[in-house]
Design a protein around this motif. Structure first.
Motif, short mmCIF file in Angstrom:
data_model
loop_
_atom_site.label_atom_id
_atom_site.label_comp_id
_atom_site.label_asym_id
_atom_site.label_seq_id
_atom_site.Cartn_x
_atom_site.Cartn_y
_atom_site.Cartn_z
N ASN A 1 35.10 37.48 7.20
CA ASN A 1 36.15 38.01 6.98
C ASN A 1 37.31 38.61 7.98
OD1 ASN A 1 33.68 38.02 4.57
ND2 ASN A 1 35.10 36.96 3.49
N SER A 2 37.02 38.80 8.63
CA SER A 2 37.18 39.61 9.77
C SER A 2 37.87 41.10 9.46
CB SER A 2 38.43 39.15 10.03
OG SER A 2 39.86 39.38 8.73
N HIS A 3 38.22 41.84 8.17
CA HIS A 3 38.11 42.79 7.58
C HIS A 3 37.12 43.37 6.79
CE1 HIS A 3 39.78 46.55 6.27
NE2 HIS A 3 40.81 46.26 6.86
N PRO A 4 35.96 44.02 7.36
CA PRO A 4 34.91 44.78 6.52
C PRO A 4 35.21 45.18 5.08
CG PRO A 4 35.89 46.29 7.71
CD PRO A 4 36.49 44.82 8.07
N ASN A 5 36.07 45.08 4.61
CA ASN A 5 35.55 45.12 3.40
C ASN A 5 36.43 44.14 2.28
OD1 ASN A 5 36.64 48.54 3.61
ND2 ASN A 5 38.84 47.97 3.20
N HIS B 1 45.32 49.86 -2.79
CA HIS B 1 43.57 49.77 -3.17
C HIS B 1 43.24 49.81 -4.41
CE1 HIS B 1 42.99 49.36 1.91
NE2 HIS B 1 44.42 50.32 2.08
N ARG C 1 32.91 48.84 12.55
CA ARG C 1 31.96 47.82 11.17
C ARG C 1 32.21 46.68 11.45
NH1 ARG C 1 35.57 50.32 7.10
NH2 ARG C 1 34.22 49.81 5.09
N THR D 1 28.76 46.57 6.71
CA THR D 1 29.93 46.72 6.76
C THR D 1 30.47 48.27 6.60
OG1 THR D 1 30.38 46.65 4.27
CG2 THR D 1 30.03 44.63 5.16
N ALA E 1 32.32 42.81 10.07
CA ALA E 1 32.29 42.29 8.86
C ALA E 1 32.37 40.50 8.78
CB ALA E 1 34.18 42.18 8.77
N THR F 1 35.61 41.18 13.60
CA THR F 1 35.93 42.36 12.98
C THR F 1 36.93 43.21 13.40
OG1 THR F 1 35.16 44.61 12.12
CG2 THR F 1 34.52 44.07 14.48
N SER F 2 38.16 43.76 12.38
CA SER F 2 39.27 44.14 13.03
C SER F 2 39.56 45.54 13.20
CB SER F 2 40.67 43.90 12.04
OG SER F 2 40.14 44.12 10.98
N ILE F 3 38.12 46.76 12.53
CA ILE F 3 37.70 47.82 12.97
C ILE F 3 37.16 48.02 13.62
CG2 ILE F 3 36.95 49.57 11.25
CD1 ILE F 3 39.13 48.41 9.06
#
Length: 411
Positions: A161-165, A313, A156, A202, A158, A151-153
């Protein structure tokens, strides 16, 4: 009825399991995530090129027949690539990388079209969706257990995908594919069980809401024919959900400190507090992008400005910012086209189209990722089942055939 030969079984097996698995890995960003986490030594671009090559070659020996509707789905990605690589209306130090990323995505798009043009496309797409879900949720669980960090956050999870969004978007889209291709209610419920922890870990607000709507509609519309099974599932699921909620709440704790971000997200979801479900940062980003788009509303500022300088977004504002009114009309027209066809065919691919459209007010950059292409192409193939096969025949062969028909007619 002729039994399939050994060669036929082999090429179909490779198509379904190998190509489907590769598409699933591409959709889940498994190559990128594992490489950046130091798990795999294989560079993502090498895996992508290898997967594209294998998928196209295997598809060619499986007698592909093209669904012409995929050309409509390909129009927007092609326009964005042309704008970024040829017109280059947006000038930045990242423009070459943006063009390369769009070219890579177009190659993946072509590979998906090739695979889904074969006779066994439904089994292949189904396995691709299942494998993408297993890889995504599995990598998140590994991250939660402390085995690896993606994760990058902080706070949370991830997965690859590295980003949880991104995982909630992927999981809902893949569920939509499964609902469109699989008639097995129990298997589909099992895949819902795979998606739930993948979205929950996430702490994504919109992801949890959209997943609940998607799965709730699917279960309710099939409840009457599967009442006994659903009763058993409910008895098992309730305590598991309680354990899951406890795990999520414990995840908001960092020692004796509390992670306010994740705690507020959970509170907003549990209480259906729509004011807290909103993100003040995202509202500001959206307003900034809207103001910039309004400066060049007709043709936009060029592909690449959304995602590098602005992060609205919102996919409608994002495409308006980049391509102006023509891009916005093309994007919205694609959804209208798919919805109309779904209604005319009795709701075919309805869940999949909902999963795709539901994220448009909250998403950004989905056009540039493989799972979106896989979902869009699958929707087109489901809604337009008619296929066309292109063959190359020499003029001499055609003339001989014509002469032969004339001779037979004279006789």
């Amino acid at each position: 009825m002729l039994r399939p030969t050994g060669w036929t079984r082999l090429r179909e097996w490779v198509l379904v399991w190998v190509c489907g698995g590769m598409l699933g890995a591409l959709a889940a960003d498994a190559a990128i995530g594992s490489y950046e986490a130091g798990i795999s030594p294989i560079k993502p671009i090498l895996f992508t090129l290898a997967a594209v090559f294998v998928c196209i070659c295997v598809s060619l020996v499986n007698k592909p027949r093209l669904c012409l509707a995929v050309l409509g789905v390909a129009l927007l990605p092609a326009v964005r690539l042309f704008d970024a690589a040829v017109l280059r209306r947006f000038d930045s130090s990242y423009q070459d990388q943006i063009a390369m990323d769009l070219m890579r995505m177009l190659l993946v798009f072509i590979a998906i079209v090739a695979v889904l043009s074969t006779e066994k496309w439904q089994k292949t797409a189904l396995w691709a969706a299942v494998s993408a879900m297993l890889l995504t949720t599995g990598s998140e669980i590994c991250e939660m257990l402390g085995m690896v960090k993606f994760t990058s956050i902080p706070g949370r999870f991830a997965g690859f995908n590295s980003h949880p969004n991104f995982p909630p978007v992927l999981l809902c889209e893949m569920l939509g594919i499964i609902f469109a291709l699989s008639k097995n209610f129990r298997f589909n419920c099992l895949m819902i069980a795979v998606a739930v922890p993948g979205v929950a870990l996430t702490y994504g607000r919109s992801g949890m809401v959209i997943l609940a709507l998607l799965c709730g509609a699917y279960v309710l519309l099939n409840a009457r024919r599967n009442f006994g099974f659903l009763l058993l599932v409910t008895i098992i699921a309730v305590p598991l959900l309680g354990i899951g909620v406890a795990v999520l709440q414990s995840g908001t704790q960092q020692g004796v400190m509390k992670d306010k971000n994740t705690a507020d997200r959970l509170e907003a979801i549990y209480n259906l507090d729509f004011d807290k479900l909103k993100s003040p940062e995202r509202v500001k980003d959206l307003n900034d992008a809207w103001e910039m788009a309004a400066k060049k509303p007709l043709l936009g500022h060029g592909t690449g400005i959304s995602g590098t300088i602005f992060a609205p977004h919102n996919e409608y504002v994002s495409l308006w910012l980049e391509l102006g009114i023509p891009g916005l009309v093309l994007f919205a027209g694609t959804w209208l086209w798919l919805i109309t066809r779904s209604v005319l065919t009795g709701g075919q691919a309805g869940y999949l189209i909902f999963a795709l459209i539901a994220y448009t007010p909250f998403g950004q950059g989905r056009i540039e990722v493989p799972h979106f292409s896989l979902a869009m192409i699958t929707a087109a193939c489901v809604l337009w089942p008619k296929r066309y096969q292109f063959t190359l025949r020499s003029l001499q062969a055609v003339d001989r055939s014509h002469v032969h028909q004339n001779v037979v007619g004279q006789a």
